[in-house]
Design a protein around this motif. Structure first.
Motif, PDB file in Angstrom:
ATOM      1  N   GLY A 179       0.805  -1.226   0.000  1.00  0.00           N
ATOM      2  CA  GLY A 179       0.000   0.000   0.000  1.00  0.00           C
ATOM      3  C   GLY A 179       0.828   1.261   0.000  1.00  0.00           C
ATOM      4  N   ASN A 180       2.108   1.130  -0.310  1.00  0.00           N
ATOM      5  CA  ASN A 180       3.003   2.290  -0.278  1.00  0.00           C
ATOM      6  C   ASN A 180       3.080   2.960  -1.637  1.00  0.00           C
ATOM      7  N   VAL A 181       1.935   3.308  -2.184  1.00  0.00           N
ATOM      8  CA  VAL A 181       1.915   3.926  -3.506  1.00  0.00           C
ATOM      9  C   VAL A 181       1.235   5.282  -3.404  1.00  0.00           C
ATOM     10  N   ILE A 182       1.804   6.249  -4.065  1.00  0.00           N
ATOM     11  CA  ILE A 182       1.171   7.583  -4.127  1.00  0.00           C
ATOM     12  C   ILE A 182       0.929   7.883  -5.601  1.00  0.00           C
ATOM     13  N   ALA A 235      10.067  23.300   5.280  1.00  0.00           N
ATOM     14  CA  ALA A 235      11.126  22.696   6.082  1.00  0.00           C
ATOM     15  C   ALA A 235      10.588  22.288   7.450  1.00  0.00           C
ATOM     16  N   ALA A 236       9.756  23.121   8.033  1.00  0.00           N
ATOM     17  CA  ALA A 236       9.182  22.809   9.350  1.00  0.00           C
ATOM     18  C   ALA A 236       8.301  21.563   9.262  1.00  0.00           C
ATOM     19  N   LYS A 237       7.512  21.492   8.173  1.00  0.00           N
ATOM     20  CA  LYS A 237       6.623  20.317   8.013  1.00  0.00           C
ATOM     21  C   LYS A 237       7.466  19.051   7.833  1.00  0.00           C
ATOM     22  N   ALA A 238       8.531  19.161   7.005  1.00  0.00           N
ATOM     23  CA  ALA A 238       9.399  17.992   6.766  1.00  0.00           C
ATOM     24  C   ALA A 238      10.082  17.568   8.062  1.00  0.00           C
ATOM     25  N   ASP A 239      10.540  18.542   8.836  1.00  0.00           N
ATOM     26  CA  ASP A 239      11.196  18.222  10.114  1.00  0.00           C
ATOM     27  C   ASP A 239      10.238  17.516  11.053  1.00  0.00           C
ATOM     28  N   ALA A 240       8.983  17.967  11.033  1.00  0.00           N
ATOM     29  CA  ALA A 240       7.974  17.348  11.904  1.00  0.00           C
ATOM     30  C   ALA A 240       7.777  15.887  11.513  1.00  0.00           C
ATOM     31  N   VAL A 241       7.749  15.662  10.192  1.00  0.00           N
ATOM     32  CA  VAL A 241       7.586  14.273   9.721  1.00  0.00           C
ATOM     33  C   VAL A 241       8.773  13.435  10.172  1.00  0.00           C
ATOM     34  N   TRP A 242       9.999  13.967   9.971  1.00  0.00           N
ATOM     35  CA  TRP A 242      11.204  13.226  10.361  1.00  0.00           C
ATOM     36  C   TRP A 242      11.212  12.938  11.857  1.00  0.00           C
ATOM     37  N   ASP A 243      10.777  13.898  12.616  1.00  0.00           N
ATOM     38  CA  ASP A 243      10.771  13.742  14.071  1.00  0.00           C
ATOM     39  C   ASP A 243       9.809  12.625  14.479  1.00  0.00           C
ATOM     40  N   ARG A 244       8.622  12.635  13.846  1.00  0.00           N
ATOM     41  CA  ARG A 244       7.616  11.604  14.140  1.00  0.00           C
ATOM     42  C   ARG A 244       8.167  10.237  13.775  1.00  0.00           C
ATOM     43  N   LYS A 245       8.832  10.170  12.604  1.00  0.00           N
ATOM     44  CA  LYS A 245       9.356   8.885  12.132  1.00  0.00           C
ATOM     45  C   LYS A 245      10.488   8.399  13.035  1.00  0.00           C
ATOM     46  N   ARG A 246      11.301   9.330  13.492  1.00  0.00           N
ATOM     47  CA  ARG A 246      12.408   8.928  14.356  1.00  0.00           C
ATOM     48  C   ARG A 246      11.879   8.349  15.666  1.00  0.00           C
ATOM     49  N   ARG A 247      10.857   9.022  16.203  1.00  0.00           N
ATOM     50  CA  ARG A 247      10.281   8.521  17.467  1.00  0.00           C
ATOM     51  C   ARG A 247       9.644   7.151  17.236  1.00  0.00           C
ATOM     52  N   LYS A 248       9.016   7.013  16.082  1.00  0.00           N
ATOM     53  CA  LYS A 248       8.385   5.727  15.764  1.00  0.00           C
ATOM     54  C   LYS A 248       9.469   4.645  15.636  1.00  0.00           C
ATOM     55  N   TRP A 249      10.578   4.996  14.977  1.00  0.00           N
ATOM     56  CA  TRP A 249      11.672   4.047  14.807  1.00  0.00           C
ATOM     57  C   TRP A 249      12.261   3.645  16.164  1.00  0.00           C
ATOM     58  N   GLN A 295       5.310  19.427  -3.071  1.00  0.00           N
ATOM     59  CA  GLN A 295       5.722  19.293  -1.669  1.00  0.00           C
ATOM     60  C   GLN A 295       4.811  18.324  -0.929  1.00  0.00           C
ATOM     61  N   GLU A 296       3.529  18.385  -1.251  1.00  0.00           N
ATOM     62  CA  GLU A 296       2.555  17.511  -0.579  1.00  0.00           C
ATOM     63  C   GLU A 296       2.864  16.050  -0.864  1.00  0.00           C
ATOM     64  N   ILE A 297       3.214  15.784  -2.136  1.00  0.00           N
ATOM     65  CA  ILE A 297       3.557  14.403  -2.509  1.00  0.00           C
ATOM     66  C   ILE A 297       4.812  13.961  -1.751  1.00  0.00           C
ATOM     67  N   TRP A 298       5.777  14.881  -1.684  1.00  0.00           N
ATOM     68  CA  TRP A 298       7.023  14.564  -0.987  1.00  0.00           C
ATOM     69  C   TRP A 298       6.760  14.222   0.471  1.00  0.00           C
ATOM     70  N   LEU A 299       5.948  15.044   1.141  1.00  0.00           N
ATOM     71  CA  LEU A 299       5.671  14.820   2.563  1.00  0.00           C
ATOM     72  C   LEU A 299       4.890  13.516   2.765  1.00  0.00           C
ATOM     73  N   GLU A 300       3.957  13.246   1.840  1.00  0.00           N
ATOM     74  CA  GLU A 300       3.183  12.000   1.946  1.00  0.00           C
ATOM     75  C   GLU A 300       4.116  10.793   1.782  1.00  0.00           C
ATOM     76  N   MET A 301       5.050  10.943   0.849  1.00  0.00           N
ATOM     77  CA  MET A 301       6.019   9.862   0.609  1.00  0.00           C
ATOM     78  C   MET A 301       6.873   9.635   1.860  1.00  0.00           C
ATOM     79  N   LEU A 302       7.331  10.715   2.470  1.00  0.00           N
ATOM     80  CA  LEU A 302       8.144  10.590   3.679  1.00  0.00           C
ATOM     81  C   LEU A 302       7.404   9.853   4.783  1.00  0.00           C
ATOM     82  N   GLU A 303       6.109  10.162   4.884  1.00  0.00           N
ATOM     83  CA  GLU A 303       5.299   9.513   5.925  1.00  0.00           C
ATOM     84  C   GLU A 303       5.252   8.006   5.709  1.00  0.00           C
ATOM     85  N   LYS A 304       5.131   7.614   4.424  1.00  0.00           N
ATOM     86  CA  LYS A 304       4.865   6.193   4.130  1.00  0.00           C
ATOM     87  C   LYS A 304       6.112   5.309   4.197  1.00  0.00           C
TER      88      LYS A 304
END
Lengths: 195, 531
Positions: free
Chosen positions: A112-115, A170-184, A124-133
């Motif tokens: 299900g990792n398809v955008i 950049a702030a949105k991307a950092d937020a995504v990275w932060d969430r992913k790091r905590r998840k990791w 940018q929206e596609i990029w952020l969605e991709m980062l999330e997935k």
């Protein structure tokens, strides 16, 4: 039979192949990234996924042709042999790249990792969605790698340079990275021995 | 061609080298082998003691080469012991009367010697045992008959056999080549379905002779460890035949026992030489010293690994003197050099069973903490090396790994994140309740694939290479239950003939490194805890 030097020719072929393989791998970054795993025994290979499911590894044969017309033997030399093998190995790696991409595509769709960009620009929206997935490993020194065709890669690079100056993105991307790091980190904390 | 091969072998072999094949010959003639002297002169001049088919005890004195009058005088003492002293063995009844005595040589006796023997027999008729002789021509004929039709006839097999016969005896035994050759001489392929028990026995006996002929090059160079490899491969193949066709003991056990004797003889020689050379590191250098940096550490590891496996084998077989002082000395004096990597030794999974054998030996000689530390260290090496794809799996032998390391050959396969032995090592520690050793390493371990090969047919586990089976690659659980790590194995993957000869397990593991599975490791622990 006519006089020949089979051992010498074999050794020269080995030398040619080593040179050619290195060159071809450098030109086919995708296949070069993959690790070659050999099956030394048996006729089946199975593996498990993180979810515990067990799967068979299907193998697929690839082959390419190397041809030389009879008349060309008059001028056939080492350099021409190298060019011949380069074409053959190049073709082989191209087939392997296609198989690799098809396999990745199938696995990614299954997960299900398809955008769907719907044929539009890479936003940018596609990029952020991709980062999330995507699965990320902050420990990986290679970081994030993007595989794209040469044209798209250039466009993407230019876009990302613009985006890097956009503080809100950049702030949105950092937020995504932060969430992913905590998840990791949370995931990694499950790697432990329990009673 | 086979007659020429046997003739060449018989001409150049020594008595210790043809002793086991000679016993095989006697066995095929209906003799029951009671005793074979392991090394040095036999007791009371008797190298081999048997009971013949007619129930009469027989004793044999084996010699090498032609015997002239001078040679006859030199061996007089042993001959008199052979004929004068009755056989003392629980299976030999006194009421049977005198035993038959034989002087056996792979040469010829001069006429003077034959006359002397005849005179001795006449003078001591009824007082001493009558002495008969077996010389080269009779031996050659008997060995050719014994070989029968079981020799390579296809050109490919003949070429392989000749290459093995003419191999450089200073090198390591070419394991894949030898193992596959031996397997090809036995009924172990898919086409061999309805094979009689007698045919199995004959094929196994003939393959033993093949092994004896091939062993000659290594025996001449006193390459004891190559001989150990050779006989263990033979033993594994004979167990495979017995398991596949569900043979009763009478169809394979006597041949197997002779193979065990040959292996033990090679180990005895290996131990003796190691004892002579273990005082000084310089004495452990072998061959071309300028490039011995390549082989010194692997050599020390192989010596200690194999001797450790042999010590465990002897302990499992019930020997009281199983501990080896020379092994304690090597581990104590040079252990750091070859057991612990200093970054200069390229590690390979093929060497891990040898290291694990040393760990078992250390444990059973009163050093359990050192053993656990060693196993923990090996796990660390696997975790570090596989991260950089630097640890070839056990299908690549030490030489292949060294050739790759020194840029002589290329290994293209990637080994990152995969290990065939990691699971065995982790469970080894778990069974000993070394929880802290595992706990700190578990996050890294959980990133690795456990790899294992499972043949479709259980008996095929004993083969060097198996075409049908499943190669498994599994992630361990990220959150791992400690209780589950200490699991017991239903040893269904191990052939029953191997389980019936459990003392052979550690030796099998060091020579067949790709067959050290978690189940085999567990089985060895079970075996040692019972003895």
């Amino acid at each position: 039979m006519l006089p020949d030097y089979p051992r010498l020719k074999s050794d020269v072929l080995k030398k040619l192949e080593n040179t050619v393989k290195q060159q071809v791998r450098a030109n086919h970054g995708l296949v070069d990234m993959f690790r070659a795993v050999y099956t030394h025994e048996g006729d089946r290979y199975t593996y498990n996924r993180v979810d515990g499911s067990i799967h068979d590894m299907d193998s697929k044969e690839h082959s390419s042709k190397a041809e030389l017309a009879g008349t060309d033997f008059a001028t056939y030399d080492y350099n021409q042999a190298r060019e011949l093998l380069l074409r053959a190995y190049g073709d082989l790696h191209k087939q392997m790249s296609v198989t690799a991409l098809e396999t990745i595509d199938a696995v990614v769709r299954e997960a299900g990792n398809v955008i769907d960009g719907k044929g539009g620009a890479f936003t940018q929206e596609i990029w952020l969605e991709m980062l999330e997935k995507i699965e990320t490993d902050p420990d990986n020194p290679d970081g994030l790698r993007i595989l794209a065709n040469p044209e798209t890669a250039i466009k993407l690079r230019d876009e990302m340079e613009k985006w890097s100056k956009d503080q809100s993105f950049a702030a949105k991307a950092d937020a995504v990275w932060d969430r992913k790091r905590r998840k990791w980190l949370d995931q990694e904390s499950h790697r432990k021995l329990v009673d | 061609m086979i007659k020429k091969v046997i003739e060449n072998w018989l001409t150049s072999t020594k008595e210790r080298e043809y002793q086991i094949p000679f016993c095989q010959l006697l066995s095929s003639q209906g003799h029951r082998i009671l005793h074979v002297s392991s090394h040095g002169p036999g007791e009371h001049g008797k190298d081999v003691i048997t009971i013949a088919r007619d129930g009469r005890p027989c004793a044999y004195q084996l010699k090498t080469g032609d015997i002239n009058t001078g040679g006859w005088r030199q061996i007089q003492g042993e001959i008199i012991e052979l004929v004068k002293h009755r056989i003392r063995h629980p299976s030999v009844e006194k009421k049977r009367g005198w035993h038959r005595s034989y002087l056996v040589t792979n040469g010829r006796l001069t006429q003077d010697v034959k006359d002397s023997i005849n005179m001795q027999n006449d003078d001591y008729e009824g007082v001493w045992s009558h002495l008969d002789t077996i010389e080269f021509d009779e031996l050659l004929g008997d060995f050719v008959n014994l070989q029968g039709d079981f020799y390579p006839t296809e050109l490919h097999d003949t070429k392989r056999f000749l290459e093995l016969l003419l191999a450089d005896g200073n090198e390591q035994l070419p394991m894949t080549q030898f193992a596959e050759f031996l397997t090809s001489m036995l009924p172990l392929s898919e086409e061999h379905v309805n094979v009689t028990k007698t045919a199995c026995k004959r094929a196994t006996a003939s393959s033993m002779l093949m092994g004896a002929y091939i062993s000659q090059q290594y025996a001449q160079q006193k390459n004891h460890f190559a001989l150990i490899d050779l006989w263990i491969v033979f033993l594994a193949n004979s167990l495979a035949v017995a398991d596949r066709f569900r043979l009763e003991d009478k169809h394979w056990r006597s041949i197997y026992d002779l193979g065990i004797l040959a292996m033990e003889s090679a180990f005895a020689d290996a131990i003796r030489e190691t004892e002579e050379r273990s005082d000084d590191l310089q004495q452990l250098v072998e061959g071309l010293w300028v490039t011995d940096f390549v082989s010194l550490r692997p050599r020390l590891l192989k010596i200690t690994g194999y001797l450790s496996a042999y010590a465990i084998y002897r302990k499992a077989a019930g020997a009281e003197d199983w501990q080896l002082p020379v092994l304690d000395k090597l581990i104590g004096k040079y252990g750091r050099l070859f057991l612990l990597s200093n970054g200069r030794l390229p590690y390979a999974e093929a060497a891990i069973p040898q290291q694990l054998a040393v760990a078992w030996y250390m444990e059973w000689t009163g050093r359990p903490k050192d053993a656990a530390a060693l196993v923990g260290y090996i796990i660390d090496i696997i975790l570090t090396s596989t991260k950089h794809s630097n640890m070839p799996n056990p299908y690549y032998d030490t030489e292949a790994c060294l050739r790759h390391h020194y840029g002589l050959e290329v290994i293209e396969e990637a080994f990152e994140g995969r290990s065939y032995h990691l699971r065995s090592l982790v469970e080894w520690l778990a069974r000993r309740l070394w929880r802290q050793h595992i706990r700190q390493r578990w996050p890294a371990i959980s990133h690795m694939h456990y790899c294992e090969f499972l043949p479709d047919e259980k008996w095929a586990y004993l083969l060097w290479h198996c075409r049908k089976g499943e190669e498994q690659s599994r992630f361990p659980d990220q959150t791992q239950s400690w209780a589950d790590l200490k699991q017991h194995y239903v040893v269904s993957s191990i052939p029953s003939t191997l389980l019936q000869s459990p003392e052979f397990l550690p030796l099998f593991a060091v020579v067949y490194p790709h067959r050290l599975t978690p189940a085999l490791s567990w089985q060895i622990d079970e075996l040692l805890s019972r003895r």
